[in-house]
Write a protein that holds these residues in place. Structure first.
Motif, PDB file in Angstrom:
ATOM      1  N   GLU A 227      -9.545   4.039 -33.362  1.00 25.11           N
ATOM      2  CA  GLU A 227      -9.533   2.602 -33.083  1.00 25.11           C
ATOM      3  C   GLU A 227      -9.479   2.349 -31.579  1.00 25.11           C
ATOM      4  N   LEU A 228      -8.677   3.179 -30.888  1.00 28.81           N
ATOM      5  CA  LEU A 228      -8.475   2.924 -29.459  1.00 28.81           C
ATOM      6  C   LEU A 228      -9.675   3.335 -28.610  1.00 28.81           C
ATOM      7  N   ASP A 229     -10.647   4.014 -29.205  1.00 27.19           N
ATOM      8  CA  ASP A 229     -11.877   4.293 -28.470  1.00 27.19           C
ATOM      9  C   ASP A 229     -12.666   3.002 -28.237  1.00 27.19           C
ATOM     10  N   ASP A 230     -12.353   1.982 -29.016  1.00 29.12           N
ATOM     11  CA  ASP A 230     -13.036   0.702 -28.865  1.00 29.12           C
ATOM     12  C   ASP A 230     -12.391  -0.099 -27.726  1.00 29.12           C
ATOM     13  N   PRO A 231     -13.189  -0.519 -26.721  1.00 29.25           N
ATOM     14  CA  PRO A 231     -12.610  -1.152 -25.533  1.00 29.25           C
ATOM     15  C   PRO A 231     -11.754  -2.387 -25.830  1.00 29.25           C
ATOM     16  N   GLU A 232     -12.176  -3.204 -26.798  1.00 24.97           N
ATOM     17  CA  GLU A 232     -11.392  -4.404 -27.099  1.00 24.97           C
ATOM     18  C   GLU A 232     -10.038  -4.047 -27.695  1.00 24.97           C
ATOM     19  N   GLU A 235      -7.753  -2.694 -25.059  1.00 25.36           N
ATOM     20  CA  GLU A 235      -7.195  -3.781 -24.245  1.00 25.36           C
ATOM     21  C   GLU A 235      -6.016  -4.445 -24.968  1.00 25.36           C
ATOM     22  N   SER A 236      -6.191  -4.781 -26.245  1.00 19.54           N
ATOM     23  CA  SER A 236      -5.120  -5.488 -26.944  1.00 19.54           C
ATOM     24  C   SER A 236      -3.932  -4.560 -27.217  1.00 19.54           C
ATOM     25  N   PHE A 237      -4.226  -3.276 -27.375  1.00 14.11           N
ATOM     26  CA  PHE A 237      -3.138  -2.306 -27.571  1.00 14.11           C
ATOM     27  C   PHE A 237      -2.290  -2.192 -26.300  1.00 14.11           C
ATOM     28  N   VAL A 238      -2.966  -2.069 -25.165  1.00 14.71           N
ATOM     29  CA  VAL A 238      -2.243  -1.935 -23.898  1.00 14.71           C
ATOM     30  C   VAL A 238      -1.406  -3.187 -23.637  1.00 14.71           C
ATOM     31  N   ALA A 239      -1.960  -4.345 -23.988  1.00 22.88           N
ATOM     32  CA  ALA A 239      -1.200  -5.587 -23.824  1.00 22.88           C
ATOM     33  C   ALA A 239       0.057  -5.567 -24.705  1.00 22.88           C
ATOM     34  N   ALA A 240      -0.084  -5.028 -25.913  1.00 21.55           N
ATOM     35  CA  ALA A 240       1.070  -4.958 -26.828  1.00 21.55           C
ATOM     36  C   ALA A 240       2.147  -4.024 -26.280  1.00 21.55           C
ATOM     37  N   MET A 255       3.945   8.537 -24.758  1.00 19.65           N
ATOM     38  CA  MET A 255       3.225   7.689 -25.709  1.00 19.65           C
ATOM     39  C   MET A 255       2.841   8.477 -26.953  1.00 19.65           C
ATOM     40  N   ALA A 256       2.893   7.833 -28.093  1.00 18.24           N
ATOM     41  CA  ALA A 256       2.375   8.476 -29.309  1.00 18.24           C
ATOM     42  C   ALA A 256       0.986   9.025 -29.001  1.00 18.24           C
ATOM     43  N   PRO A 257       0.689  10.237 -29.447  1.00 19.83           N
ATOM     44  CA  PRO A 257      -0.597  10.868 -29.086  1.00 19.83           C
ATOM     45  C   PRO A 257      -1.758  10.268 -29.867  1.00 19.83           C
ATOM     46  N   VAL A 258      -2.053   9.016 -29.549  1.00 24.45           N
ATOM     47  CA  VAL A 258      -3.099   8.297 -30.287  1.00 24.45           C
ATOM     48  C   VAL A 258      -4.070   7.609 -29.335  1.00 24.45           C
ATOM     49  N   LEU A 259      -4.054   8.011 -28.050  1.00 22.47           N
ATOM     50  CA  LEU A 259      -4.709   7.190 -27.035  1.00 22.47           C
ATOM     51  C   LEU A 259      -6.229   7.125 -27.126  1.00 22.47           C
ATOM     52  N   GLY A 260      -6.799   7.849 -28.042  1.00 21.30           N
ATOM     53  CA  GLY A 260      -8.254   7.825 -28.179  1.00 21.30           C
ATOM     54  C   GLY A 260      -8.742   9.223 -28.471  1.00 21.30           C
ATOM     55  N   ILE A 261      -9.953   9.327 -29.015  1.00 14.28           N
ATOM     56  CA  ILE A 261     -10.522  10.659 -29.222  1.00 14.28           C
ATOM     57  C   ILE A 261     -11.525  10.943 -28.105  1.00 14.28           C
ATOM     58  N   ASP A 262     -12.541  10.098 -28.013  1.00 14.45           N
ATOM     59  CA  ASP A 262     -13.572  10.342 -27.001  1.00 14.45           C
ATOM     60  C   ASP A 262     -13.206   9.751 -25.644  1.00 14.45           C
ATOM     61  N   SER A 263     -12.383   8.710 -25.625  1.00 10.39           N
ATOM     62  CA  SER A 263     -12.095   8.069 -24.328  1.00 10.39           C
ATOM     63  C   SER A 263     -10.602   7.844 -24.135  1.00 10.39           C
ATOM     64  N   HIS A 264      -9.804   8.872 -24.449  1.00 11.26           N
ATOM     65  CA  HIS A 264      -8.360   8.705 -24.286  1.00 11.26           C
ATOM     66  C   HIS A 264      -7.947   8.562 -22.828  1.00 11.26           C
ATOM     67  N   ALA A 265      -8.760   9.137 -21.921  1.00  8.89           N
ATOM     68  CA  ALA A 265      -8.401   9.059 -20.501  1.00  8.89           C
ATOM     69  C   ALA A 265      -8.409   7.606 -20.022  1.00  8.89           C
ATOM     70  N   GLU A 266      -9.347   6.819 -20.536  1.00  6.31           N
ATOM     71  CA  GLU A 266      -9.407   5.411 -20.155  1.00  6.31           C
ATOM     72  C   GLU A 266      -8.141   4.676 -20.584  1.00  6.31           C
ATOM     73  N   THR A 267      -7.701   4.927 -21.831  1.00  6.48           N
ATOM     74  CA  THR A 267      -6.484   4.273 -22.317  1.00  6.48           C
ATOM     75  C   THR A 267      -5.295   4.674 -21.456  1.00  6.48           C
TER      76      THR A 267
ATOM     77  N   ALA B  78     -13.601   4.827 -40.296  1.00  6.80           N
ATOM     78  CA  ALA B  78     -14.017   4.495 -38.935  1.00  6.80           C
ATOM     79  C   ALA B  78     -13.705   3.038 -38.632  1.00  6.80           C
ATOM     80  N   PRO B  79     -13.369   2.767 -37.395  1.00 12.52           N
ATOM     81  CA  PRO B  79     -13.099   1.389 -37.022  1.00 12.52           C
ATOM     82  C   PRO B  79     -14.389   0.566 -37.043  1.00 12.52           C
ATOM     83  N   PRO B  80     -14.339  -0.736 -37.045  1.00 16.05           N
ATOM     84  CA  PRO B  80     -13.089  -1.492 -37.097  1.00 16.05           C
ATOM     85  C   PRO B  80     -12.708  -1.823 -38.530  1.00 16.05           C
TER      86      PRO B  80
END
Lengths: 461, 148
Positions: A227-232, A235-240, A255-267, B78-80
């Protein structure tokens, strides 16, 4: 389907992909045949080179008070003295006899192999930090410390030796039960206090609710990470997270190890920017680790950019003329397939990867090569000789594997090279215990690189 | 041989020969008799018969080690939006279901009904668990076993 290439690698984990990319970098045409993901894809994220004192189960016995008590020349010397069949022993000059000389002969060869694969992983978006010369402590999801040599950036940022005094906050996700933040925070603060690192600061635990709702019955880290690979969503996760931490003294976030699969570095970077804290993920054990899946996906990307063909198929048999393997036969997604090559690399792993099966004794699955332990085929020994009753003692069953010389060619039951054009790499090689030795990924990188080099050289010859 | 032992053997012999001779005669099964009574006793438990082929396939279905790689590749998870689906979708739930009794399979109906059969789960599975076959099997068995 019929595939023809210079070299065929069987197995697509860390060792097999390293071998394939190395051979491709020498200009050979390479095909990787893989039945599915293996152990690499469920790894915990640590990249062990010399994780323990010469094969003792000592991950947890490293102590912050005494530094890591890590002395690579000593540890390597002790390892190969106690385990003469360890694959590392194939890469040192033992005649030298002294700890320093052994390390000096090992280090350059290891560095070449490690920097080869780490460099390609970094280009594929998976950066590892660390060194074979040092071992660093990282928090686990249980609040213990796991020492390792290299770790992906998100884990390496949790190196507690580098923590400055301040607030440490464990942040969990409502519904991800594999990370119990209250427990982990209590556990780590007690551990650090006991080991004399009182300046770690205050510890706290928080739970974030996913703004878009949670799944009934719990989620695995990988599900949230997708889910967190999706930019939107990111964004809402980081705000939370930001609003959950409002007014909190937080210098370090685990942080819980959920920051993303393909783009965890961005999160990770977005979280650091917004919260002003240093953010890390804990090491979590298989089966629900996400670090292994990220590593596997990065390896696959690296393989693709190296121009290596990847075939998804089961190898079911092979044709050989004398001691030369001509062709592999198997069943692929699109029906039967044949793969011809001049050289073959076997990197099928052990029980989880499918290289070994345990059915009325141990068996190697592709070429039916004999499994060795202690210099003898395990078939010649009674089954009980492979198991020891004490849980923590060395278990021969987990050290058994193929036996090979410096040319990494596996031997047959009489100790002679089984096939002139077959090399083996990774954990299918015996002589070490993946769980106890803390050398697993080091062996994969070193033997994978070497097998790739040897196979490529053979093709030229 | 003492008297007690003799009587015991005689008793066993009577039923042994009686049973086998009885089987040679044409069936005298009465409706509501032994077999029906037996099946009736288990009807409430929704236990059903397996074909020999189904039974032979069971060991293959037991190879799941719950590593979760299928969940992270499944198109349905898969999301969403996947996280809020009810009931939650998870191929791993299918794969570990061998540990459940077949009468409990109905609890997985929501999962198997939505499976699109793309096979991505099988492609990543390290232990060759035949997930698609399990989905069909569970779909099949849970139709018959769902509680009224």
């Amino acid at each position: 389907m019929k595939v023809r290439s210079d070299i065929v690698v069987i197995g697509g984990g860390l060792a097999g992909i390293t071998a394939a990319m190395r051979a491709a970098s020498l200009g050979r045409e390479v095909t990787v045949i893989r039945k599915a993901y293996g152990a690499t894809a469920v790894g915990c994220g640590a990249f062990d080179v010399l994780g323990t004192h010469g094969g003792d189960l000592l991950h947890s016995a490293f102590d912050l008070r005494k530094g890591a008590q890590y002395a690579p020349p000593h540890d390597l010397f002790r390892l190969i003295t106690r385990r003469p069949a360890h694959p590392y022993a194939l890469f040192v000059e033992q005649d030298e006899g002294s700890e320093k000389a052994v390390w000096k002969s090992f280090r350059p060869r290891f560095d070449v192999a490690a920097s080869f694969i780490l460099d390609r992983l970094a280009k594929a978006g998976y950066e590892l930090e660390g060194s074979a010369e040092a071992i660093t402590p990282h928090p686990t999801a249980m609040g213990t410390l796991r020492w390792t040599n290299f770790a992906p950036v998100s884990i390496h940022r949790g190196n507690v030796n580098g923590w400055r005094k301040g607030g440490v906050v464990f942040v969990g996700i409502d519904g991800v039960d594999t990370f119990d933040t209250a427990f982990a925070s209590r556990s780590l603060s007690a551990l650090l206090a006991e080991q004399g690192s009182a300046d770690a600061g205050s510890f706290d635990a928080r739970t974030v609710t996913l703004p878009w709702g949670r799944k009934q019955g719990g989620m695995t880290p990988a599900e949230v990470a997708r889910e967190l690979d999706d930019p939107e969503r990111r964004e809402s996760f980081v705000a939370a997270v930001e609003s959950e931490l409002a007014g909190q003294d937080a210098d370090h976030l685990v942080m819980a190890p959920v920051l993303g699969i393909d783009s965890h570095a961005e999160t990770l970077h977005l979280l650091e920017k917004r919260t002003g804290a240093r953010v890390c993920e804990p090491i979590i054990p298989a089966p629900h680790a996400i670090h292994g899946l990220r590593l596997q996906k990065a390896l696959d990307r690296a393989l693709e950019s190296a121009g290596v063909r990847l075939v998804q198929a089961h190898v079911a048999g092979f044709d050989a003329a004398g001691s030369v393997i001509r062709m592999l036969r198997g069943e692929g997604d699109d029906g039967p397939f044949e793969a011809e090559a001049r050289r073959f690399v076997l990197a099928t792993g052990r029980f989880f990867g499918g290289g070994l099966v345990s059915q009325n004794g141990m068996r190697e699955t592709v070429f039916n090569l004999p499994i060795y332990h202690g210099g003898r085929p395990v078939r010649e020994r009674p089954p009980f000789a492979l198991l020891r009753e004490r849980y923590w003692s060395r278990q021969p069953a987990f050290e058994a594997g193929l036996r090979a010389g410096r040319d990494l060619r596996p031997v047959d039951g009489t100790g002679r090279v089984a096939y002139a054009n077959l090399h083996a790499a990774g954990s299918i090689l015996g002589g070490f215990d993946l769980a106890a030795d803390g050398t697993g990924q080091g062996v994969d990188a070193l033997t994978g690189y070497e097998a790739g080099s040897l196979a490529a050289k053979d093709v030229q010859a | 041989m003492n008297r007690k032992r003799f009587l015991t053997y005689a008793f066993l012999a009577k039923y042994y020969f009686g049973h086998h001779l009885g089987r040679l005669l044409p069936s005298r099964r009465k409706p509501g008799g032994g077999l029906d009574k037996f099946l009736e006793n288990y009807r409430a438990d929704r236990i059903q018969a397996l074909t020999p082929e189904e039974r032979a396939a069971l060991p293959d279905m037991q190879s799941c080690v719950s590593c979760g790689l299928c969940t992270s590749s499944c198109v349905l998870t898969a999301p969403p939006g996947n996280l809020t689906e009810t009931p939650p979708i998870d191929p791993r739930a299918v794969a570990v279901s061998y540990s459940r009794a077949i009468p409990e399979f109905w609890s997985l109906r929501g999962v198997v009904e939505r499976c699109k059969g793309c096979g991505l789960c099988e492609e990543v599975c390290p232990t060759d668990t035949p997930l698609l076959r399990m989905v069909r099997f569970i779909d099949d068995k849970s139709r018959e076993s769902a509680p009224a």
